[in-house]
Design an enzyme around this catalytic site. Sequence first.
Site, PDB file in Angstrom:
ATOM      1  N   HIS A 123       0.863  -1.180   0.000  1.00 34.14           N
ATOM      2  CA  HIS A 123       0.000   0.000   0.000  1.00 34.14           C
ATOM      3  C   HIS A 123       0.902   1.233   0.000  1.00 34.14           C
ATOM      4  O   HIS A 123       2.013   1.196   0.549  1.00 34.14           O
ATOM      5  CB  HIS A 123      -0.845  -0.045   1.278  1.00 34.14           C
ATOM      6  CG  HIS A 123      -1.899   1.003   1.396  1.00 34.14           C
ATOM      7  ND1 HIS A 123      -1.635   2.278   1.806  1.00 34.14           N
ATOM      8  CD2 HIS A 123      -3.235   0.945   1.180  1.00 34.14           C
ATOM      9  CE1 HIS A 123      -2.756   2.978   1.849  1.00 34.14           C
ATOM     10  NE2 HIS A 123      -3.744   2.194   1.466  1.00 34.14           N
ATOM     11  N   GLN A 203      -4.249  -5.270   6.924  1.00 34.81           N
ATOM     12  CA  GLN A 203      -5.207  -6.263   6.427  1.00 34.81           C
ATOM     13  C   GLN A 203      -5.052  -7.623   7.111  1.00 34.81           C
ATOM     14  O   GLN A 203      -5.840  -8.534   6.846  1.00 34.81           O
ATOM     15  CB  GLN A 203      -5.050  -6.454   4.898  1.00 34.81           C
ATOM     16  CG  GLN A 203      -5.300  -5.197   4.084  1.00 34.81           C
ATOM     17  CD  GLN A 203      -6.745  -4.689   4.160  1.00 34.81           C
ATOM     18  OE1 GLN A 203      -7.657  -5.371   4.622  1.00 34.81           O
ATOM     19  NE2 GLN A 203      -6.943  -3.459   3.710  1.00 34.81           N
ATOM     20  N   LYS A 226     -10.447  -0.936  10.544  1.00 35.24           N
ATOM     21  CA  LYS A 226     -10.608  -2.126   9.693  1.00 35.24           C
ATOM     22  C   LYS A 226     -10.906  -3.371  10.529  1.00 35.24           C
ATOM     23  O   LYS A 226     -11.027  -4.460  10.002  1.00 35.24           O
ATOM     24  CB  LYS A 226      -9.341  -2.359   8.865  1.00 35.24           C
ATOM     25  CG  LYS A 226      -9.068  -1.245   7.842  1.00 35.24           C
ATOM     26  CD  LYS A 226      -7.898  -1.619   6.965  1.00 35.24           C
ATOM     27  CE  LYS A 226      -7.230  -0.435   6.302  1.00 35.24           C
ATOM     28  NZ  LYS A 226      -7.992   0.144   5.208  1.00 35.24           N
TER      29      LYS A 226
HETATM   30  N1  7TS Z   1      -1.743  -0.736   4.533  1.00 32.53           N
HETATM   31  C1  7TS Z   1      -2.630  -1.550   3.946  1.00 32.53           C
HETATM   32  C2  7TS Z   1      -2.213  -2.930   3.548  1.00 32.53           C
HETATM   33  C3  7TS Z   1      -3.933  -1.098   3.745  1.00 32.53           C
HETATM   34  O1  7TS Z   1      -4.817  -1.911   3.176  1.00 32.53           O
HETATM   35  C4  7TS Z   1      -4.294   0.206   4.156  1.00 32.53           C
HETATM   36  C5  7TS Z   1      -5.649   0.781   3.880  1.00 32.53           C
HETATM   37  C6  7TS Z   1      -3.332   0.998   4.776  1.00 32.53           C
HETATM   38  C7  7TS Z   1      -2.053   0.494   4.941  1.00 32.53           C
HETATM   39  C8  7TS Z   1      -3.629   2.374   5.285  1.00 32.53           C
HETATM   40  O2  7TS Z   1      -4.499   2.314   6.361  1.00 32.53           O
HETATM   41  P1  7TS Z   1      -5.082   3.636   7.033  1.00 32.53           P
HETATM   42  O3  7TS Z   1      -6.065   3.134   8.023  1.00 32.53           O
HETATM   43  O4  7TS Z   1      -3.941   4.355   7.636  1.00 32.53           O
HETATM   44  O5  7TS Z   1      -5.719   4.412   5.917  1.00 32.53           O
HETATM   45  N2  7TS Z   1      -6.277   0.200   2.799  1.00 32.53           N
HETATM   46  C9  7TS Z   1      -7.386   0.631   2.171  1.00 32.53           C
HETATM   47  C10 7TS Z   1      -7.966  -0.087   1.141  1.00 32.53           C
HETATM   48  O6  7TS Z   1      -7.536  -1.152   0.723  1.00 32.53           O
HETATM   49  N3  7TS Z   1      -9.040   0.561   0.717  1.00 32.53           N
HETATM   50  O7  7TS Z   1      -9.174   1.685   1.410  1.00 32.53           O
HETATM   51  C11 7TS Z   1      -8.145   1.736   2.342  1.00 32.53           C
END
Ligand code: 7TS
Length: 407
Positions: A123, A203, A226
């Site tokens: 990501h 995830q 999540k």
């Molecule tokens: N790393 C992974 C593997 C992710 O899926 C996400 C968010 C993040 C980091 C960032 O997380 P945050 O809570 O700091 O935003 N992934 C997603 C997605 O797959 N669709 O929307 C957000």
Amino acid sequence: MITALVDITEDFPILKRQINGHRLVYLDSAATSQKPQSVIDCITKYYENTNANVLRSVHTLAEEATVAMQEAREKIARFIHANSYREVIFTRGTTESLNTIARAWGDKFLKEGDEIVLSPMEHHSNIIPWQQLAKRKGAHLRYIDLNKDGTITIESVKKQISNRTRIVTLSAVSNVLGTINPIAEVAKLAHEVGAIMVVDGAQSVPHQPTDVQNLGIDFLAFSGHKMLGPTGIGILWGKEALLEASDPVIFGGEMIAYVDRENATWAELPAKFEGGTPHIAGAIGLGSAVDYLNAIGMSRIEEHSRELAQETYQRLEEIPGVIVYGPPYPRTSVVAFNISGIHSHDVSQVLDAQGIAIRAGHHCAQPLMRWLDVGSTARASFYLYNSGQDIDALVDAIKTARRYFKL
Ligand code: 7TS
């Protein structure tokens, strides 16, 4: 038929909603999960009964709020098998946690010519902080080659790790491919050359048991939203010695021991990394989400997420014109796909008209999109409230979409 692990109408009020005249089929939990009533109630109750700032005042409310936040921290520490609550730092989420590691440890310990090993399936929040760190320090990024099916092998990791490697960082589960990466093995390789092992658990932590001791890792980042918790709260876990050795990155209230006009010294862990008033309701809400997950059992959730993703992969692959990305097995929680002849955003819109919420786009993984040689994909993602019925709805809706576009 796969059944939901929870009573969805009892526990998840939002899932009672009708969308465009259809039952809501929520298949976007990788973006954010829905919240159980118990978490919603916990947050409301906190504001109704307990709201006060923490770690400051000594009145009753302030003490209750401080204790409640500390209990949440200890719960989360146990949930990931941390050695101590001191290793559990509240952040806004995975993104902030990863940025903090790059600043706190990276700025202090990385040197010119050092190497950071990562994968092209990351990501953006597990790429850009390292790119920026590498630019600040004159260090280099080295990308692990992916197999054709999007998996990584230990051999491909070994090719990138050398005695110049100081950081290895990898997502435990890809938010696009649904791959489950061999974190413990990679951590061993990292440690053999004296590098630290950073894990993006955004995830994985919601979908499988997490034991930072067994994984043998150094830092872990994940997001509360999540895993049934509220938005705006997440965790940075790090080994106590590494956190002790690292420098704070947010300076201000409650992260200090002593301040004079020219200088300051830092508070003990975890306060050292939590400058400013924290998201108290968020932290307590995340504690409540952990209670809910524990009551169901992370092993059951792991099995359920894998079953849903694997069955969906098979069912989608049988539909003519549908391309599914990543390995058929093992995989968990997410299934990215395209329908040839229809842009993923159009797929998403046609599905929404049938009450089905998916995500379309690059999923904050543009290097991976380039590796897949696509501009975007559609993605269905699952959680404990999803069932085989939801897969049926998705399959039917995709067939309808193909008819609608006369394919
Ligand atoms: N790393 C992974 C593997 C992710 O899926 C996400 C968010 C993040 C980091 C960032 O997380 P945050 O809570 O700091 O935003 N992934 C997603 C997605 O797959 N669709 O929307 C957000």
